[in-house]
Design a protein around this motif. Structure first.
Motif, PDB file in Angstrom:
ATOM      1  N   LYS A  60      20.306 -38.445 -25.848  1.00 54.66           N
ATOM      2  CA  LYS A  60      19.751 -38.263 -27.203  1.00 54.66           C
ATOM      3  C   LYS A  60      19.451 -36.791 -27.466  1.00 54.66           C
ATOM      4  O   LYS A  60      19.749 -36.253 -28.550  1.00 54.66           O
ATOM      5  N   ASN A  61      18.867 -36.129 -26.491  1.00 49.60           N
ATOM      6  CA  ASN A  61      18.538 -34.718 -26.650  1.00 49.60           C
ATOM      7  C   ASN A  61      19.796 -33.854 -26.727  1.00 49.60           C
ATOM      8  O   ASN A  61      19.865 -32.895 -27.501  1.00 49.60           O
ATOM      9  N   MET A  62      20.801 -34.207 -25.944  1.00 49.08           N
ATOM     10  CA  MET A  62      22.072 -33.470 -25.976  1.00 49.08           C
ATOM     11  C   MET A  62      22.722 -33.582 -27.345  1.00 49.08           C
ATOM     12  O   MET A  62      23.194 -32.591 -27.912  1.00 49.08           O
ATOM     13  N   ALA A  63      22.779 -34.800 -27.875  1.00 41.44           N
ATOM     14  CA  ALA A  63      23.385 -35.008 -29.196  1.00 41.44           C
ATOM     15  C   ALA A  63      22.648 -34.201 -30.259  1.00 41.44           C
ATOM     16  O   ALA A  63      23.266 -33.571 -31.128  1.00 41.44           O
ATOM     17  N   LYS A  64      21.316 -34.181 -30.190  1.00 45.57           N
ATOM     18  CA  LYS A  64      20.519 -33.428 -31.163  1.00 45.57           C
ATOM     19  C   LYS A  64      20.819 -31.935 -31.062  1.00 45.57           C
ATOM     20  O   LYS A  64      21.003 -31.257 -32.086  1.00 45.57           O
TER      21      LYS A  64
ATOM     22  N   LYS B 276      27.177 -22.649 -36.419  1.00 46.50           N
ATOM     23  CA  LYS B 276      28.605 -22.332 -36.339  1.00 46.50           C
ATOM     24  C   LYS B 276      29.301 -23.416 -35.544  1.00 46.50           C
ATOM     25  O   LYS B 276      28.697 -24.043 -34.675  1.00 46.50           O
ATOM     26  N   PRO B 277      30.589 -23.671 -35.825  1.00 42.48           N
ATOM     27  CA  PRO B 277      31.307 -24.692 -35.061  1.00 42.48           C
ATOM     28  C   PRO B 277      31.316 -24.381 -33.559  1.00 42.48           C
ATOM     29  O   PRO B 277      31.365 -23.209 -33.162  1.00 42.48           O
ATOM     30  N   VAL B 278      31.244 -25.419 -32.759  1.00 40.18           N
ATOM     31  CA  VAL B 278      31.327 -25.269 -31.301  1.00 40.18           C
ATOM     32  C   VAL B 278      32.805 -25.258 -30.936  1.00 40.18           C
ATOM     33  O   VAL B 278      33.499 -26.270 -31.127  1.00 40.18           O
ATOM     34  N   GLU B 279      33.292 -24.143 -30.423  1.00 40.33           N
ATOM     35  CA  GLU B 279      34.734 -23.955 -30.244  1.00 40.33           C
ATOM     36  C   GLU B 279      35.201 -24.024 -28.788  1.00 40.33           C
ATOM     37  O   GLU B 279      36.344 -24.372 -28.526  1.00 40.33           O
ATOM     38  N   THR B 280      34.343 -23.664 -27.846  1.00 39.92           N
ATOM     39  CA  THR B 280      34.803 -23.507 -26.467  1.00 39.92           C
ATOM     40  C   THR B 280      33.985 -24.332 -25.482  1.00 39.92           C
ATOM     41  O   THR B 280      32.865 -24.774 -25.776  1.00 39.92           O
ATOM     42  N   THR B 281      34.540 -24.474 -24.296  1.00 39.91           N
ATOM     43  CA  THR B 281      33.855 -25.210 -23.224  1.00 39.91           C
ATOM     44  C   THR B 281      32.572 -24.493 -22.808  1.00 39.91           C
ATOM     45  O   THR B 281      31.571 -25.140 -22.505  1.00 39.91           O
ATOM     46  N   ALA B 282      32.612 -23.165 -22.798  1.00 36.74           N
ATOM     47  CA  ALA B 282      31.418 -22.401 -22.405  1.00 36.74           C
ATOM     48  C   ALA B 282      30.289 -22.596 -23.417  1.00 36.74           C
ATOM     49  O   ALA B 282      29.120 -22.751 -23.031  1.00 36.74           O
ATOM     50  N   GLU B 283      30.628 -22.605 -24.698  1.00 32.34           N
ATOM     51  CA  GLU B 283      29.615 -22.820 -25.726  1.00 32.34           C
ATOM     52  C   GLU B 283      28.979 -24.195 -25.576  1.00 32.34           C
ATOM     53  O   GLU B 283      27.750 -24.342 -25.648  1.00 32.34           O
ATOM     54  N   LEU B 284      29.807 -25.206 -25.368  1.00 30.23           N
ATOM     55  CA  LEU B 284      29.287 -26.561 -25.207  1.00 30.23           C
ATOM     56  C   LEU B 284      28.427 -26.664 -23.945  1.00 30.23           C
ATOM     57  O   LEU B 284      27.359 -27.290 -23.964  1.00 30.23           O
ATOM     58  N   SER B 285      28.855 -26.048 -22.856  1.00 27.73           N
ATOM     59  CA  SER B 285      28.089 -26.083 -21.613  1.00 27.73           C
ATOM     60  C   SER B 285      26.695 -25.492 -21.797  1.00 27.73           C
ATOM     61  O   SER B 285      25.702 -26.026 -21.289  1.00 27.73           O
ATOM     62  N   GLU B 286      26.620 -24.384 -22.529  1.00 29.46           N
ATOM     63  CA  GLU B 286      25.327 -23.739 -22.749  1.00 29.46           C
ATOM     64  C   GLU B 286      24.417 -24.588 -23.628  1.00 29.46           C
ATOM     65  O   GLU B 286      23.207 -24.656 -23.407  1.00 29.46           O
ATOM     66  N   ILE B 287      24.997 -25.250 -24.613  1.00 31.99           N
ATOM     67  CA  ILE B 287      24.205 -26.141 -25.466  1.00 31.99           C
ATOM     68  C   ILE B 287      23.628 -27.289 -24.637  1.00 31.99           C
ATOM     69  O   ILE B 287      22.456 -27.653 -24.761  1.00 31.99           O
ATOM     70  N   ILE B 288      24.446 -27.845 -23.786  1.00 34.25           N
ATOM     71  CA  ILE B 288      24.008 -28.959 -22.933  1.00 34.25           C
ATOM     72  C   ILE B 288      22.924 -28.480 -21.966  1.00 34.25           C
ATOM     73  O   ILE B 288      21.907 -29.149 -21.757  1.00 34.25           O
TER      74      ILE B 288
END
Length: 258
Positions: free
Chosen positions: A162-166, A175-187
């Motif tokens: 739930k927290n990850m989705a938020k 801004k759109p999430v474009e890369t694996t590194a960006e997604l990893s940092e968000i997670i």
């Protein structure tokens, strides 16, 4: 990059197939051709194996690996969910053995531009079949928060879903999430630090979840098992290598039912 993939449980799988020299066999996840090659080695002149894979790189690699097998092997680019129809096109109604090696290959993980790995920075892709239009980027940026939560919860089995989705929705609003590194940092930012130290990379489960959703891996498996069992001759064998509990439960349930 050269397609390299070590065939897991190779000897156990080949033993489980109980190969007959004149039998007909199918490798539904051909990959680099490791399992198919060992099957070929045990076939006589009347035996045959059909290799199926949706990944163009796997098709190319397996073709090179199996070139010495000659007419014993037939390679088809497709998803194993179409196995029954593809075999019928080849004039085959029944087979003596089928093998599936589920999940993502080491080649796919190690090829950074494919976007499967949280360890390499690359565009969010994760397509097993590059002919498919939809990518992981579409899921991350277009799914609702509720759907992202469902995917991460159900396919990643992560308690912080739930927290990850938020956090993903909040980040993509900027801004759109474009890369694996960006997604990893968000997670990473969505998981309390004390929990990050207790288990592996915090993005591992979420990347698995998005990959499964994108490639419909569990749906394909669930919808294909009855067909594969129906394809077997009396005494035929179906050998499936699973890598996580979600796949394992589906396979065990189908085997028990049949």
């Amino acid at each position: 990059m050269e397609f390299k993939h070590k065939s897991v449980l190779l000897n156990e799988t080949i033993d489980g197939l109980n190969i007959k020299p004149d039998g007909i066999y199918v490798d539904g996840t051909l990959g680099g051709g490791g399992h198919a090659y060992e099957v070929c080695r045990r076939l006589g002149e009347k035996g045959s194996i059909i290799g199926i894979d949706q990944d163009a790189a796997a098709i190319e690699a397996a073709g090179a690996r199996l070139k010495d097998c000659g007419e014993t092997v037939t390679i088809v680019r497709s998803n194993y969910c179409d196995m029954k129809s593809k075999l019928h096109e080849l004039g085959i109604d029944k087979v003596d053995g089928i093998v599936l090696d589920l999940g993502v290959s080491s080649y796919q993980l190690d090829t950074a531009e494919r976007g499967f790995s949280y360890r390499e920075d690359a565009p969010l892709d994760m397509r097993m079949d590059t002919r498919q239009k939809m990518t992981a980027r579409d899921i991350v940026n277009d799914y609702t928060e509720a759907d992202l939560y469902r995917v991460i919860r159900d396919y990643g089995e992560d308690k912080f879903a739930k927290n990850m989705a938020k956090h993903i929705v909040q980040a993509r609003a900027v801004k759109p999430v474009e890369t694996t590194a960006e997604l990893s940092e968000i997670i990473r930012a969505s998981i309390p630090m004390k929990f990050q130290k207790k288990s592996g990379h915090p993005a591992k489960r979420t990347f698995q979840a998005i990959r499964i959703e994108l490639n419909r891996e569990l749906d394909v498996l669930r919808d294909s098992l009855d067909d594969m069992i129906d394809l077997l001759n009396p005494g035929g064998r179906l050998c499936i290598i699973t890598f996580h509990s979600l796949e394992d439960r589906i396979v065990k349930s189908a085997f028990k039912k049949n």
